[in-house]
Write an enzyme that holds these catalytic residues in place. Sequence first.
Site, PDB file in Angstrom:
ATOM      1  CD1 TRP A 144      -1.859  19.404  -8.055  1.00 14.41           C
ATOM      2  CD2 TRP A 144      -1.383  17.298  -8.423  1.00 14.41           C
ATOM      3  NE1 TRP A 144      -3.060  19.063  -8.452  1.00 14.41           N
ATOM      4  CE2 TRP A 144      -2.964  17.388  -8.551  1.00 14.41           C
ATOM      5  CE3 TRP A 144      -0.916  15.989  -8.373  1.00 14.41           C
ATOM      6  CZ2 TRP A 144      -3.715  16.435  -8.965  1.00 14.41           C
ATOM      7  CZ3 TRP A 144      -1.907  14.847  -8.801  1.00 14.41           C
ATOM      8  CH2 TRP A 144      -3.106  15.360  -9.019  1.00 14.41           C
TER       9      TRP A 144
ATOM     10  CD  GLU B 188      -8.607   7.018   9.788  1.00 12.81           C
ATOM     11  OE1 GLU B 188      -8.425   6.151   9.092  1.00 12.81           O
ATOM     12  OE2 GLU B 188      -7.757   7.671  10.053  1.00 12.81           O
TER      13      GLU B 188
ATOM     14  CB  THR C 277      -4.466   5.946  12.519  1.00 16.75           C
ATOM     15  OG1 THR C 277      -4.069   6.852  13.488  1.00 16.75           O
ATOM     16  CG2 THR C 277      -5.956   6.073  11.919  1.00 16.75           C
TER      17      THR C 277
ATOM     18  CE  LYS D  67       0.594  20.409  -2.406  1.00 14.62           C
ATOM     19  NZ  LYS D  67       0.743  19.683  -1.148  1.00 14.62           N
TER      20      LYS D  67
HETATM   21  P1  AMP Z   1      -4.403   2.844   6.797  1.00 17.95           P
HETATM   22  O1  AMP Z   1      -5.530   3.512   7.651  1.00 17.95           O
HETATM   23  O2  AMP Z   1      -3.002   2.437   7.519  1.00 17.95           O
HETATM   24  O3  AMP Z   1      -5.121   1.433   6.426  1.00 17.95           O
HETATM   25  O4  AMP Z   1      -4.084   3.713   5.423  1.00 17.95           O
HETATM   26  C1  AMP Z   1      -4.982   4.127   4.799  1.00 17.95           C
HETATM   27  C2  AMP Z   1      -4.197   4.720   3.495  1.00 17.95           C
HETATM   28  O5  AMP Z   1      -3.599   3.652   2.759  1.00 17.95           O
HETATM   29  C3  AMP Z   1      -5.144   5.368   2.450  1.00 17.95           C
HETATM   30  O6  AMP Z   1      -5.525   6.607   2.935  1.00 17.95           O
HETATM   31  C4  AMP Z   1      -4.361   5.595   1.193  1.00 17.95           C
HETATM   32  O7  AMP Z   1      -3.550   6.558   1.407  1.00 17.95           O
HETATM   33  C5  AMP Z   1      -3.379   4.318   1.249  1.00 17.95           C
HETATM   34  N1  AMP Z   1      -4.303   3.023   0.665  1.00 17.95           N
HETATM   35  C6  AMP Z   1      -4.584   2.006   1.019  1.00 17.95           C
HETATM   36  N2  AMP Z   1      -5.121   1.230  -0.032  1.00 17.95           N
HETATM   37  C7  AMP Z   1      -4.854   1.932  -1.159  1.00 17.95           C
HETATM   38  C8  AMP Z   1      -4.466   1.188  -2.510  1.00 17.95           C
HETATM   39  N3  AMP Z   1      -5.238   0.349  -3.062  1.00 17.95           N
HETATM   40  N4  AMP Z   1      -3.891   2.597  -3.342  1.00 17.95           N
HETATM   41  C9  AMP Z   1      -3.197   3.526  -3.013  1.00 17.95           C
HETATM   42  N5  AMP Z   1      -3.339   3.938  -1.659  1.00 17.95           N
HETATM   43  C10 AMP Z   1      -3.916   2.970  -0.752  1.00 17.95           C
END
Ligand code: AMP
Length: 542
Positions: free
Chosen positions: A444, A328, A184, A439
């Site tokens: 929120w 993940e 990540t 918050k």
């Molecule tokens: P990553 O592991 O870098 O792919 O990031 C994952 C995170 O990206 C998720 O937990 C969300 O917070 C955000 N995310 C992914 N897709 C979306 C979406 N379509 N809308 C809003 N947030 C998203």
Amino acid sequence: MKGMMMHRPLLIADILTYAAEVYPDAEIVSVRTEGDVHRTTYAQTLRRVGKLAHALKGLGIGTGDRVATLAWNGYRHFELYYAISGIGAVCHTINPRLSPEQMSYIVGHAGDRVLFLDTTFVPLIEKIRGLLPDDLQLVVMTDRAHMPESGLPLLCYEDLLGDHPESYDWPDLDENDAGSLCYTSGTTGNPKGALYSHRSTVLHSMMVALSLPAALQEGKRILPVVPLFHVNAWGLPYAAPLTGASLVFPGPALDGDSLFKLMEGEQVFSAWGVPTVWQGLLGTIRKEGRAPNGFGDVVIGGSAAPSSMIRAFEDMGINVCHAWGMTEMSPVGTQGNLPARMAGAGADAKLAVKSKQGRRIFGCELKIVDDAGNRLPHDGEAAGELFVRGNTIISGYFGNDEATQKAMDAEGWFGTGDVASIDRDGFLVIRDRTKDLIKSGGEWISSLDLENVVMAHPDVASCAVIALPHPKWDERPLLVVVPAEGKTPDFEDIKTKLSEHFAKWQLPDDMVVVEDLPLTATGKVSKLTLRERFADHVLPDA
Ligand code: AMP
């Protein structure tokens, strides 16, 4: 009583051997770092993957060894995916946008033995060579004629393939063996590793193929702008060969003009990527006054797709699928296709549903819980932390017990760190990251909801809303805006627009104008950086 069916392991190599047999002529087109466009097929690729597998063995790579890649989207990177996993080793994709410290940390943490890199990244590795393990072998993904001058001992990819045999006797691995590894791009602390198995990868490919059938079928051409260096390009290098779709890899140039030209030239039907990339493409589309020929479908994920962006594509007749997921989760968790009963609905009604984050794909269960861990109803109103469970979701982080314990709940579900609601039709709505929520006075405010409305303002190119500390209310929202070209956004005017959707106490207290927004390694707005940058900003009544 047990069923009486054969048990064959679900293996990554079987996807490509299947494609080579059933869809031998489906293409892989790549813009190369060498500057030209390269064409091959799944059948030809399997033969080169066979040679590469022998070459990896020749480098001393064995079962379970980690082999890293630092490369753009292209056919050699695709070959590495299959050859490394195919021999039972682990393909560790590295995001080149990570800081040198993060990069050296993950190479060490993963225990990488070999690093395959594009020519573009040779200067970067020269700079940080001292931070990497001494015995890490380096292979440049090009031919002899394009090998860069360097003081480092570099091997040449095409030389390595040499005259090894084209066929490889792919081993019958355990389907639970690890096949690939992705860290990540944590903005705080060290990156954490998601270690995918052959089984999870094959199941994820089938789940994605089932859920996005418009793009994933024989004869369709797909452009993964989403990188092979992060979460396996949302599974496309596996789902496309599984279904016979062709892949068009864009290489390093991801600006709107380059993508437009490539898409038109290659008759791309479906393009996948994060919203920031589509902002660039929409800019070129506006300039040209039309969309690239043949473009009919776009998959947007990684961050919330603003409604204004969805509308812009749909008004041109380009279907938008808004999906949600995370590293993940392999990563896809939802798909944003409309329910069939909405086929005849009006544009506004469709837009309202497409702006949500879609419905779960088969095999990915969702639950939302309150602070005490109690389940909340799926009524579209209740919002709580989103947890997920399924065969394509990590059971823990690679070599990181502390992070694993924090992420998993007592029932064995994985906590996403997203705050969400789920409506009665099963549509997920991501309200915020838990750490980005504002918050204010015990209530929120969703930064994503505010951003969605501000993004539709004609004077705004992009924006972000962040929390700033406040003596009375704990936190209050600050709006950070990048103006549209030649425009000067007016805060009062923006607030008037926002008042149509929000209560007065939810409106931002102040606005600052910036030239651009800082992005994370995966192309998302880095709110952490913004919070640091504006830490000393004093809100009007604070
Ligand atoms: P990553 O592991 O870098 O792919 O990031 C994952 C995170 O990206 C998720 O937990 C969300 O917070 C955000 N995310 C992914 N897709 C979306 C979406 N379509 N809308 C809003 N947030 C998203």
